[in-house]
Design a protein around this motif. Structure first.
Motif, PDB file in Angstrom:
ATOM      1  N   ASP A  59       0.630  -6.574  -6.068  1.00 36.17           N
ATOM      2  CA  ASP A  59      -0.131  -7.684  -6.754  1.00 36.17           C
ATOM      3  C   ASP A  59      -0.177  -9.119  -6.358  1.00 36.17           C
ATOM      4  O   ASP A  59      -0.905 -10.147  -5.831  1.00 36.17           O
ATOM      5  CB  ASP A  59      -0.295  -7.619  -8.204  1.00 36.17           C
ATOM      6  CG  ASP A  59      -0.990  -6.274  -8.422  1.00 36.17           C
ATOM      7  OD1 ASP A  59      -1.634  -5.805  -7.896  1.00 36.17           O
ATOM      8  OD2 ASP A  59      -0.430  -5.931  -9.761  1.00 36.17           O
ATOM      9  N   TRP A  62      -1.455  -9.453  -2.742  1.00 33.42           N
ATOM     10  CA  TRP A  62      -2.912  -9.581  -2.820  1.00 33.42           C
ATOM     11  C   TRP A  62      -3.102 -11.229  -3.323  1.00 33.42           C
ATOM     12  O   TRP A  62      -4.128 -11.774  -2.426  1.00 33.42           O
ATOM     13  CB  TRP A  62      -3.338  -8.654  -3.763  1.00 33.42           C
ATOM     14  CG  TRP A  62      -4.851  -8.604  -4.018  1.00 33.42           C
ATOM     15  CD1 TRP A  62      -5.869  -9.702  -4.462  1.00 33.42           C
ATOM     16  CD2 TRP A  62      -5.921  -7.647  -3.319  1.00 33.42           C
ATOM     17  NE1 TRP A  62      -7.085  -9.276  -4.320  1.00 33.42           N
ATOM     18  CE2 TRP A  62      -7.051  -8.142  -4.004  1.00 33.42           C
ATOM     19  CE3 TRP A  62      -5.750  -6.472  -2.791  1.00 33.42           C
ATOM     20  CZ2 TRP A  62      -8.127  -7.582  -3.350  1.00 33.42           C
ATOM     21  CZ3 TRP A  62      -6.881  -5.950  -2.388  1.00 33.42           C
ATOM     22  CH2 TRP A  62      -8.240  -6.253  -2.752  1.00 33.42           C
ATOM     23  N   GLY A  98       1.117  -4.260  -0.440  1.00 32.44           N
ATOM     24  CA  GLY A  98       0.081  -4.752  -1.238  1.00 32.44           C
ATOM     25  C   GLY A  98      -0.690  -5.731  -0.179  1.00 32.44           C
ATOM     26  O   GLY A  98      -2.070  -5.755   0.029  1.00 32.44           O
ATOM     27  N   GLU A 101      -2.994  -3.691   1.838  1.00 26.17           N
ATOM     28  CA  GLU A 101      -4.415  -3.456   1.144  1.00 26.17           C
ATOM     29  C   GLU A 101      -5.248  -4.573   1.250  1.00 26.17           C
ATOM     30  O   GLU A 101      -6.325  -4.443   1.646  1.00 26.17           O
ATOM     31  CB  GLU A 101      -3.902  -2.982  -0.197  1.00 26.17           C
ATOM     32  CG  GLU A 101      -3.238  -1.796  -0.244  1.00 26.17           C
ATOM     33  CD  GLU A 101      -2.732  -1.520  -1.962  1.00 26.17           C
ATOM     34  OE1 GLU A 101      -3.246  -2.262  -2.609  1.00 26.17           O
ATOM     35  OE2 GLU A 101      -2.091  -0.939  -2.090  1.00 26.17           O
ATOM     36  N   ALA A 102      -4.702  -5.710   1.022  1.00 32.09           N
ATOM     37  CA  ALA A 102      -5.641  -7.022   0.831  1.00 32.09           C
ATOM     38  C   ALA A 102      -6.191  -7.295   2.440  1.00 32.09           C
ATOM     39  O   ALA A 102      -7.241  -7.720   2.483  1.00 32.09           O
ATOM     40  CB  ALA A 102      -4.667  -8.103   0.373  1.00 32.09           C
ATOM     41  N   ARG A 179      -5.292  -9.669  -9.186  1.00 36.58           N
ATOM     42  CA  ARG A 179      -5.886  -9.585  -7.896  1.00 36.58           C
ATOM     43  C   ARG A 179      -7.483 -10.295  -7.775  1.00 36.58           C
ATOM     44  O   ARG A 179      -8.473  -9.636  -8.027  1.00 36.58           O
ATOM     45  CB  ARG A 179      -6.244  -8.104  -7.478  1.00 36.58           C
ATOM     46  CG  ARG A 179      -4.821  -7.332  -7.324  1.00 36.58           C
ATOM     47  CD  ARG A 179      -4.970  -6.036  -6.581  1.00 36.58           C
ATOM     48  NE  ARG A 179      -3.688  -5.339  -6.441  1.00 36.58           N
ATOM     49  CZ  ARG A 179      -3.580  -4.622  -5.340  1.00 36.58           C
ATOM     50  NH1 ARG A 179      -4.459  -4.130  -4.599  1.00 36.58           N
ATOM     51  NH2 ARG A 179      -2.374  -3.794  -5.075  1.00 36.58           N
TER      52      ARG A 179
END
Length: 293
Positions: A59, A62, A98, A101-102, A179
């Motif tokens: 997180d 992100w 993370g 992912e972002a 997020r």
């Protein structure tokens, strides 16, 4: 009395004489290179200040990317890449996951960066590079008397998410804090129309006051028109306006102009008066937002 942050930035202004720096009074630097206009920004985050100790590092990654992209959104810019500055922790796996992912979600490539070790609290930083989609690139200083004041979404959701996360409330929706979603598409749509625009990171009241000061005007906000989460108790509205971490876009439009995306009209721009900010017709009392003292 100026905060430590304000005083230090004032000292740096004497060094930032290049036009791209915009006098250190804007969200980003705007650099002309050949036929392109590059938009550059850098944000840092510190454990225990910008995220909770023990919070999921995925997180954190992100949010680090999202906060920088939010600055680009306020310029109507299209992200083209990022550079990471990272203080190594005992386990860096979740942060890397993370970040991946972002980057994939926002379609932004990682171009490089640097890693260090430190015995102090973990600090992470990111530089985001963007390409202007409209010129002149919007700034904070263009608001004019007679303009209307708008925001793209509610303030206070991050505050509620932080409180739920701190209390260990796993049933609550904490995504606004963990997020955030930068308003990139909205920024690009708004860039050709706005007279001024910035993202709301340190609190709506403080950021509105900053826009007013940069534009040499007074901004008058209607507290009844400011959007808030449905779950926020009414008596906490003033607190939500100053808490920050919302990453919505605050912008001004010429009178009778309409935004091309969902947004809420929350006030008006007035000629400069004794106060740069009015809330419900009066200068607000108490802290306006978050500052590093």
């Amino acid at each position: 009395m100026s905060s430590g942050e304000t005083a230090f930035i004032a000292a740096l202004r004497g060094l930032a004489s290049h036009p791209a720096a915009r006098g250190l009074a804007d969200d980003c630097a705007v650099l002309e290179v050949g036929g392109e206009t590059l938009v550059l920004t850098h944000d840092m985050m510190v454990e225990g200040v910008h995220w909770l100790a023990g919070q999921d590092p995925a997180d954190v990654a992100w949010k680090l990317l999202a906060t920088n992209l939010s600055d680009l959104a306020a310029k109507g810019a299209e992200p083209i890449g990022v550079l990471l500055g990272y203080t190594l922790a005992q386990d860096n796996t979740r942060f890397a996951q993370g970040l991946g992912e972002a980057l994939a979600h926002f379609g932004v490539p990682l171009l490089g960066g640097d890693t260090v070790r430190s015995p102090a609290a973990q600090t992470v930083g990111l530089t985001a590079l963007g390409r202007a989609t409209y010129r002149p690139v919007p700034n904070r200083s263009g608001a004019q008397a007679g303009d209307s004041v708008w925001i793209t979404g509610p303030v206070g959701a991050a505050m509620l998410g932080f409180e739920a996360l701190s209390a260990g409330d796993t049933a609550a929706d904490t995504s606004a804090y963990r997020r955030p979603m930068p308003r990139l598409a909205e920024g690009r749509a708004l860039a050709p129309l706005v007279t001024a625009m910035m993202d709301v990171s340190d609190g709506l009241l403080l950021d509105a006051a900053r826009m007013a000061q940069a534009s040499a005007v007074t901004i008058a906000l209607d507290p009844a028109a400011i959007p808030l989460p449905a779950s926020l108790p009414p008596h906490r509205a003033r607190e939500a306006m100053a808490w920050g971490d919302d990453y919505e876009l605050l912008f001004t439009l010429p009178l009778r102009a309409a935004p091309p995306c969902p947004a809420h009209q929350i006030g008006a721009v007035l000629p400069a008066g004794q106060s740069t900010l009015l809330v419900g017709g009066a200068p607000p009392e108490g802290p306006l937002g978050y500052e590093h003292y």
